[in-house]
Design a protein around this motif. Structure first.
Motif, PDB file in Angstrom:
ATOM      1  N   TYR A   1     200.466  58.592  75.375  1.00 42.31           N
ATOM      2  CA  TYR A   1     199.632  59.661  74.830  1.00 42.31           C
ATOM      3  C   TYR A   1     199.196  60.649  75.916  1.00 42.31           C
ATOM      4  CZ  TYR A   1     199.620  56.331  71.050  1.00 42.31           C
ATOM      5  OH  TYR A   1     200.025  55.472  70.069  1.00 42.31           O
ATOM      6  N   THR A   2     199.266  61.925  75.561  1.00 44.07           N
ATOM      7  CA  THR A   2     198.827  62.990  76.454  1.00 44.07           C
ATOM      8  C   THR A   2     197.692  63.755  75.779  1.00 44.07           C
ATOM      9  OG1 THR A   2     201.071  63.264  77.346  1.00 44.07           O
ATOM     10  CG2 THR A   2     199.510  65.063  77.725  1.00 44.07           C
ATOM     11  N   PRO A   3     196.438  63.576  76.219  1.00 43.78           N
ATOM     12  CA  PRO A   3     195.334  64.351  75.637  1.00 43.78           C
ATOM     13  C   PRO A   3     195.476  65.827  76.022  1.00 43.78           C
ATOM     14  CG  PRO A   3     194.535  62.404  76.801  1.00 43.78           C
ATOM     15  CD  PRO A   3     195.960  62.585  77.198  1.00 43.78           C
ATOM     16  N   LEU A   4     195.328  66.708  75.037  1.00 51.20           N
ATOM     17  CA  LEU A   4     195.518  68.140  75.257  1.00 51.20           C
ATOM     18  C   LEU A   4     194.400  68.936  74.599  1.00 51.20           C
ATOM     19  CD1 LEU A   4     199.309  68.244  74.329  1.00 51.20           C
ATOM     20  CD2 LEU A   4     198.392  68.544  76.643  1.00 51.20           C
ATOM     21  N   THR A   5     193.980  70.018  75.253  1.00 51.23           N
ATOM     22  CA  THR A   5     193.044  70.946  74.631  1.00 51.23           C
ATOM     23  C   THR A   5     193.817  71.845  73.668  1.00 51.23           C
ATOM     24  OG1 THR A   5     193.311  72.700  76.284  1.00 51.23           O
ATOM     25  CG2 THR A   5     191.677  70.976  76.749  1.00 51.23           C
ATOM     26  N   SER A   6     193.088  72.597  72.871  1.00 48.60           N
ATOM     27  CA  SER A   6     193.732  73.522  71.933  1.00 48.60           C
ATOM     28  C   SER A   6     194.580  74.550  72.671  1.00 48.60           C
ATOM     29  CB  SER A   6     192.671  74.229  71.091  1.00 48.60           C
ATOM     30  OG  SER A   6     191.998  73.306  70.258  1.00 48.60           O
ATOM     31  N   GLN A   7     194.126  74.965  73.841  1.00 45.72           N
ATOM     32  CA  GLN A   7     194.852  75.980  74.590  1.00 45.72           C
ATOM     33  C   GLN A   7     196.089  75.423  75.277  1.00 45.72           C
ATOM     34  OE1 GLN A   7     191.559  77.390  77.010  1.00 45.72           O
ATOM     35  NE2 GLN A   7     191.353  79.214  75.733  1.00 45.72           N
ATOM     36  N   GLU A   8     196.108  74.134  75.560  1.00 44.07           N
ATOM     37  CA  GLU A   8     197.229  73.523  76.286  1.00 44.07           C
ATOM     38  C   GLU A   8     198.358  73.060  75.371  1.00 44.07           C
ATOM     39  OE1 GLU A   8     194.671  71.349  79.870  1.00 44.07           O
ATOM     40  OE2 GLU A   8     195.067  70.300  77.976  1.00 44.07           O
ATOM     41  N   ARG A   9     198.057  72.780  74.115  1.00 43.62           N
ATOM     42  CA  ARG A   9     198.950  71.984  73.276  1.00 43.62           C
ATOM     43  C   ARG A   9     200.332  72.603  73.068  1.00 43.62           C
ATOM     44  NH1 ARG A   9     195.559  72.778  67.578  1.00 43.62           N
ATOM     45  NH2 ARG A   9     194.956  74.935  68.017  1.00 43.62           N
ATOM     46  N   PHE A  10     200.403  73.909  72.747  1.00 43.09           N
ATOM     47  CA  PHE A  10     201.699  74.502  72.440  1.00 43.09           C
ATOM     48  C   PHE A  10     202.553  74.678  73.690  1.00 43.09           C
ATOM     49  CE2 PHE A  10     198.942  76.298  68.967  1.00 43.09           C
ATOM     50  CZ  PHE A  10     199.437  75.462  67.984  1.00 43.09           C
ATOM     51  N   THR A  11     201.916  75.000  74.801  1.00 45.39           N
ATOM     52  CA  THR A  11     202.651  75.128  76.059  1.00 45.39           C
ATOM     53  C   THR A  11     203.236  73.786  76.471  1.00 45.39           C
ATOM     54  OG1 THR A  11     201.168  76.911  76.752  1.00 45.39           O
ATOM     55  CG2 THR A  11     202.482  75.862  78.468  1.00 45.39           C
TER      56      THR A  11
END
Length: 338
Positions: free
Chosen positions: A79-89
């Motif tokens: 699992y990789t926790p991601l913020t909303s800004q990081e997720r698509f990149t």
């Protein structure tokens, strides 16, 4: 707002350079021995680590189901926790194989980022949470209130539209990360917390006194939340899409984690096809004939996942509502396996 569009542009630019490099995700996943799943930093019931750092939730179960279909082992996920800004990149760059992180299916995301939505794991809508002591009964009473919002989400635009349409003063306090938003609300830095209604219920369940906070009745948007993969890899897309359908089909047919072995002897042709007893629907996906059997055996069906993670008997306490099966008046509907 500017940050959101810069993030979208960056993800779109990355897509052109990486799509070809990740056109055989299934082979990559098999080679490394696990599915890399992008999740939230922690939304109870959807994707969150427990005290032992074991991830659980409705969206985590989807990633586990994909692993079960591929490896016959639902633990083959990282699992990789991601913020909303990081997720698509992160998805476009190939850092994750699946994004299963409370992500709303929108036209701009579907057509501009080089990504494909699998389906809707949870039909949601944006709501507002306030302190009961403030005696606010409706979102129409929020003009001038300080509203906590996470940046890089559909929440910002939905709230702006709602307040403009109703000619209310819009006063936002914006944060990059959801944990920051929740803390700001708890610390009294804002009067209102707005996001998807399911996330409001999840966060409220973790407050010291949940009953001190109420979710207002208005739902101001449609938020179809679902897993996402990169464009350009039809096999990987199909594996994910039919994993989603298998979870629903199993519930429709009454096949559960407890009875799936017994159901191998069923005379129902739909159950036979689902469980791989009749026909071979795994080979076209690059999987074994019993791929869906493995999903149900190791994860259960959609209803079982819903109930143990966010259902009425959990601290979050969500009713099935729109997420009931179509035959029960909901919107969840599986394409047939045949």
């Amino acid at each position: 707002m500017q940050t959101k569009f810069l993030a979208i542009a960056a993800a779109a630019a990355l897509t052109f350079g990486v799509t070809a490099a990740h056109a055989d995700t299934l082979s990559d996943v098999k080679a490394k021995g696990y599915v890399q799943c992008g999740v939230t930093g922690g939304v109870a019931g959807f994707s969150a680590p427990d005290a032992n750092n074991e991830w659980a939730g409705l969206e985590v179960d989807f990633c586990k189901a994909v692993a079960a279909a591929i490896f016959n082992d639902a633990t083959k996920v990282r699992y990789t926790p991601l913020t909303s800004q990081e997720r698509f990149t992160a998805l476009s760059a190939g850092e994750i194989d699946i994004l299963s992180r409370t992500t709303t299916w929108t036209m701009s995301r579907d057509t501009q980022l080089g990504i494909k939505f699998i389906g809707t794991m949870y039909y949601d809508g944006q709501g507002f949470m306030v302190r009961k002591s403030d005696n606010i009964k409706s979102a129409l009473d929020l003009s001038g209130a300080a509203i906590c919002i996470e940046s890089g989400t559909t929440t910002e635009l939905n709230a702006a539209d709602y307040f403009a349409t109703n000619k209310l003063e819009f006063n936002t306090v914006v944060f990059v990360d959801q944990d920051e938003v929740v803390k700001a609300y708890e610390d009294g830095r804002c009067d209102v917390y707005t996001t998807d209604a399911s996330a409001l219920a999840a966060e409220r369940s973790k407050f010291a006194v949940p009953d001190d906070h109420i979710i207002l009745p208005e739902i101001i948007s449609k938020e179809p939340l679902g897993p996402v993969v990169r464009q350009g890899d039809d096999t990987w897309f199909n594996i994910n899409r039919w994993t989603y359908f298998a979870l629903l089909q199993a519930e429709e047919l009454g096949v559960t984690q407890a009875n799936v072995d017994e159901m191998l002897g069923s005379d129902n042709p739909e159950i036979k096809r689902l469980l791989g007893v009749e026909g071979d629907f795994g080979t076209p996906l690059g999987l074994t004939k019993d791929w869906a059997y493995q999903i149900v055996k190791l994860i259960g069906n959609y209803g079982e996942s819903f109930n143990r993670n966010v259902g009425p008997d959990t601290p979050i306490g969500l009713a099935r509502g729109l997420n009931a099966l179509w035959k029960d008046g909901g919107l969840q509907y599986a394409a047939p396996i045949r």
